[in-house]
Design a protein around this motif. Sequence first.
Motif, PDB file in Angstrom:
ATOM      1  N   LYS A   2       0.859  -1.170   0.000  1.00  0.00           N
ATOM      2  CA  LYS A   2       0.000   0.000   0.000  1.00  0.00           C
ATOM      3  C   LYS A   2       0.899   1.225   0.000  1.00  0.00           C
ATOM      4  O   LYS A   2       1.817   1.322   0.801  1.00  0.00           O
ATOM      5  CB  LYS A   2      -0.906  -0.006   1.230  1.00  0.00           C
ATOM      6  N   LYS A   3       0.643   2.150  -0.909  1.00  0.00           N
ATOM      7  CA  LYS A   3       1.438   3.369  -1.016  1.00  0.00           C
ATOM      8  C   LYS A   3       0.545   4.542  -0.659  1.00  0.00           C
ATOM      9  O   LYS A   3      -0.539   4.693  -1.224  1.00  0.00           O
ATOM     10  CB  LYS A   3       1.961   3.514  -2.443  1.00  0.00           C
ATOM     11  N   VAL A   4       0.990   5.365   0.290  1.00  0.00           N
ATOM     12  CA  VAL A   4       0.188   6.498   0.742  1.00  0.00           C
ATOM     13  C   VAL A   4       1.051   7.744   0.883  1.00  0.00           C
ATOM     14  O   VAL A   4       2.249   7.670   1.120  1.00  0.00           O
ATOM     15  CB  VAL A   4      -0.513   6.209   2.094  1.00  0.00           C
ATOM     16  N   THR A  55       3.594  -1.161   3.954  1.00  0.00           N
ATOM     17  CA  THR A  55       2.998   0.132   3.650  1.00  0.00           C
ATOM     18  C   THR A  55       4.112   1.123   3.394  1.00  0.00           C
ATOM     19  O   THR A  55       5.013   1.276   4.213  1.00  0.00           O
ATOM     20  CB  THR A  55       2.108   0.630   4.806  1.00  0.00           C
ATOM     21  N   ASP A  64      -3.802   8.001  -1.556  1.00  0.00           N
ATOM     22  CA  ASP A  64      -3.795   6.565  -1.335  1.00  0.00           C
ATOM     23  C   ASP A  64      -3.741   5.862  -2.685  1.00  0.00           C
ATOM     24  O   ASP A  64      -4.655   5.935  -3.479  1.00  0.00           O
ATOM     25  CB  ASP A  64      -5.056   6.159  -0.585  1.00  0.00           C
ATOM     26  N   GLU A  65      -2.622   5.185  -2.935  1.00  0.00           N
ATOM     27  CA  GLU A  65      -2.429   4.484  -4.201  1.00  0.00           C
ATOM     28  C   GLU A  65      -2.228   3.000  -3.934  1.00  0.00           C
ATOM     29  O   GLU A  65      -1.209   2.413  -4.270  1.00  0.00           O
ATOM     30  CB  GLU A  65      -1.213   5.053  -4.929  1.00  0.00           C
ATOM     31  N   SER A  66      -3.214   2.380  -3.301  1.00  0.00           N
ATOM     32  CA  SER A  66      -3.116   0.981  -2.916  1.00  0.00           C
ATOM     33  C   SER A  66      -2.910   0.094  -4.126  1.00  0.00           C
ATOM     34  O   SER A  66      -3.527   0.294  -5.160  1.00  0.00           O
ATOM     35  CB  SER A  66      -4.378   0.532  -2.183  1.00  0.00           C
ATOM     36  N   ARG A  67      -2.039  -0.874  -3.948  1.00  0.00           N
ATOM     37  CA  ARG A  67      -1.817  -1.873  -4.982  1.00  0.00           C
ATOM     38  C   ARG A  67      -1.938  -3.239  -4.341  1.00  0.00           C
ATOM     39  O   ARG A  67      -1.276  -3.518  -3.362  1.00  0.00           O
ATOM     40  CB  ARG A  67      -0.413  -1.729  -5.589  1.00  0.00           C
ATOM     41  N   ALA A  68      -2.786  -4.071  -4.892  1.00  0.00           N
ATOM     42  CA  ALA A  68      -2.960  -5.404  -4.345  1.00  0.00           C
ATOM     43  C   ALA A  68      -1.825  -6.297  -4.812  1.00  0.00           C
ATOM     44  O   ALA A  68      -1.570  -6.417  -5.993  1.00  0.00           O
ATOM     45  CB  ALA A  68      -4.294  -5.978  -4.799  1.00  0.00           C
TER      46      ALA A  68
END
Length: 72
Positions: A2-4, A55, A64-68
């Motif tokens: 997860k990139k924030v 994270t 918020d640039e969430s990546r699964a």
Amino acid sequence: MKKVAPDTIDEQHFSTGLMAPKVTAAIQLAKSTGRQAAIGKLEVAATIARGENGTLFDPRSSGDESRARASA
């Protein structure tokens, strides 16, 4: 992973429990250095360093640039 962006995290959300000091430290590090800071489980430290787990607090990120991704 997860990139924030550090400015998008509500530190009060983490005010209790074990995550609060880690989140606070990562945010402060990212803001003061202008570089990325990452947190995650020690058991997957190598994958965190490669950007595959954990994270990532990125001061250059806009939100918020969430990546699964699968956990190692």
